[in-house]
Scaffold this motif. Structure first.
Motif, PDB file in Angstrom:
ATOM      1  N   UNK A 102       0.843  -1.207   0.000  1.00 15.77           N
ATOM      2  CA  UNK A 102       0.000   0.000   0.000  1.00 15.77           C
ATOM      3  C   UNK A 102       0.873   1.250   0.000  1.00 15.77           C
ATOM      4  N   UNK A 103       1.902   1.276   0.839  1.00 19.36           N
ATOM      5  CA  UNK A 103       2.795   2.442   0.887  1.00 19.36           C
ATOM      6  C   UNK A 103       3.479   2.645  -0.466  1.00 19.36           C
ATOM      7  N   UNK A 104       3.890   1.552  -1.117  1.00 18.98           N
ATOM      8  CA  UNK A 104       4.533   1.654  -2.432  1.00 18.98           C
ATOM      9  C   UNK A 104       3.561   2.158  -3.494  1.00 18.98           C
ATOM     10  N   UNK A 105       2.322   1.662  -3.468  1.00 16.43           N
ATOM     11  CA  UNK A 105       1.313   2.147  -4.428  1.00 16.43           C
ATOM     12  C   UNK A 105       1.086   3.644  -4.253  1.00 16.43           C
ATOM     13  N   UNK A 106       0.990   4.084  -3.014  1.00 17.09           N
ATOM     14  CA  UNK A 106       0.792   5.512  -2.754  1.00 17.09           C
ATOM     15  C   UNK A 106       2.017   6.314  -3.181  1.00 17.09           C
ATOM     16  N   UNK A 107       3.208   5.837  -2.815  1.00 21.74           N
ATOM     17  CA  UNK A 107       4.438   6.547  -3.170  1.00 21.74           C
ATOM     18  C   UNK A 107       4.584   6.663  -4.686  1.00 21.74           C
TER      19      UNK A 107
END
Length: 177
Positions: free
Chosen positions: A83-88
């Motif tokens: 999730x953090x990677x998708x947002x980043x």
């Protein structure tokens, strides 16, 4: 006991606390595998908006699926990283995250207890407020369950119940221009 909200700190910033499943991503019930992650419409735009406003972005999430043996902590961390990677990848940043893997009716002994971090208790929120220079008067939480809003109230911040749909459209009137 240390006061978690010292009287004055020049570097205090507002924070937006977000529940995870049902707010940032669709809640299909126990989202413990990367393959089950479907981001909520407008999630990245909402997080970017909060970042641009200079607010902290925190995630506070109950994860009783761990206590129930439905997925492991390693699975949780994989989903969190995804999730953090998708947002980043869309220019959005989460500043910190707290999770509660405990549940009093869990099937795994190590996680079967009643934790002060489990919403509707405020432990995850107050821990973040004690760890970062948060201005609670200008902070709020967005959650999809009454227990999220109850946790916010118990922590002394405003809570907003997200009905689903476009997270950025829901957030827009809550942030000052």
């Amino acid at each position: 006991m240390r006061d978690p909200f010292p009287a004055f700190r020049a570097d205090r910033r507002p924070a937006v606390f977000l529940d995870r499943d049902g707010v940032l991503n669709e809640d299909f019930g126990y989202v413990g595998k990367v393959e089950r992650v479907v981001m909520m419409p407008g999630a990245a735009a909402a997080v970017r908006r909060i970042n641009a406003a200079g607010h902290f972005v925190f995630v506070v999430t109950n994860q009783s699926g761990i206590a129930r043996g439905l997925y492991s902590e390693a699975d949780y961390f994989a989903v969190r990283g995804h999730i953090h990677a998708l947002l980043a990848g869309q220019g959005a940043r989460i500043d910190a995250e707290r999770y509660c893997p405990f549940h009093p009716e869990g099937t795994l002994d190590a996680f079967r207890h009643d934790s002060p971090w489990r919403k509707p208790r405020p432990g995850m929120i107050t821990d973040l407020m004690a760890s970062f220079p948060v201005d609670p008067k200008r902070s709020f939480l967005i959650g999809d369950k009454a227990s999220d809003v109850e946790a916010a109230a118990a922590a002394g911040i405003c809570g907003h119940l997200f009905p689903g749909g476009d997270l950025d459209a829901f957030l827009r009137p809550l942030l000052p221009p």
